[in-house]
Design a protein around this motif. Structure first.
Motif, PDB file in Angstrom:
ATOM      1  N   THR A   1       0.853  -1.191   0.000  1.00  0.00           N
ATOM      2  CA  THR A   1       0.000   0.000   0.000  1.00  0.00           C
ATOM      3  C   THR A   1       0.887   1.239   0.000  1.00  0.00           C
ATOM      4  OG1 THR A   1      -0.167   0.176   2.416  1.00  0.00           O
ATOM      5  CG2 THR A   1      -1.830  -1.159   1.307  1.00  0.00           C
TER       6      THR A   1
ATOM      7  N   SER B   1      -4.079   2.799   4.681  1.00  0.00           N
ATOM      8  CA  SER B   1      -4.840   2.612   3.447  1.00  0.00           C
ATOM      9  C   SER B   1      -6.180   1.938   3.734  1.00  0.00           C
ATOM     10  CB  SER B   1      -4.012   1.744   2.500  1.00  0.00           C
ATOM     11  OG  SER B   1      -4.815   1.052   1.600  1.00  0.00           O
TER      12      SER B   1
ATOM     13  N   ASP C   1      -1.659   1.227  -6.401  1.00  0.00           N
ATOM     14  CA  ASP C   1      -1.327   1.569  -5.014  1.00  0.00           C
ATOM     15  C   ASP C   1      -1.574   0.433  -4.033  1.00  0.00           C
ATOM     16  OD1 ASP C   1      -0.608   4.057  -5.900  1.00  0.00           O
ATOM     17  OD2 ASP C   1      -2.465   5.035  -5.246  1.00  0.00           O
ATOM     18  N   PHE C   2      -2.449  -0.521  -4.383  1.00  0.00           N
ATOM     19  CA  PHE C   2      -2.761  -1.639  -3.489  1.00  0.00           C
ATOM     20  C   PHE C   2      -2.567  -2.940  -4.246  1.00  0.00           C
ATOM     21  CE2 PHE C   2      -5.646  -4.866  -1.863  1.00  0.00           C
ATOM     22  CZ  PHE C   2      -5.344  -4.850  -0.511  1.00  0.00           C
TER      23      PHE C   2
END
Length: 138
Positions: free
Chosen positions: A31, A36, A94-95
């Motif tokens: 993350t 997150s 992002d993840f």
């Protein structure tokens, strides 16, 4: 399945992930930040009481990776350690959740939180896990 040496070249050779090969399966969660929303959702799934015994039984360690740091978050929580794992991930998302098998191979990559049934079904279909279950039945 591709070996982790090819797909995440850093993982088993740098940092501390090499020490887990043949001992633990890893769920590595990447993350951008430590708080997150997707990470919180994934941990909510993993931390449900009925799931924790299954994670332990399958020899799973969960590692959270953010830029420049990583920490173990299951079964015990460690402090943050300096790390370059985030910079080596393949995805620009992002993840990301990656399941790494006992052999160091990447078994699953997802860019959304993963339901526990999907993780357990995949792990339970692996030859080494099937052998573990046979040994436990005796």
């Amino acid at each position: 399945m591709l070996s982790i040496f090819l797909t995440i070249p850093l993982t088993m050779h740098s940092q501390s992930l090499f020490e887990y090969q043949w001992k633990n399966r890893l769920i590595v969660i990447f993350t951008e930040t430590s708080n997150s929303r997707e990470f919180q959702k994934q941990m909510q799934i993993l931390n449900q009481n009925q799931n924790q015994a299954g994670l332990n039984d399958r020899k799973i360690k969960v590692i959270h990776v953010i830029p420049d740091k990583h920490q173990i978050v299951f079964p015990e929580k460690s402090g943050w350690q300096n790390s370059n794992l985030y910079q080596k991930k393949e995805s620009k998302i992002d993840f990301e959740v990656i399941l790494i098998g006992l052999d160091g191979g990447v078994k699953l990559r997802e860019t959304n939180p993963v339901e526990i049934e999907k993780l357990f079904d995949l792990i339970d279909s692996m030859p080494m896990r099937k052998a573990e279950m046979r040994r436990n039945d005796n």
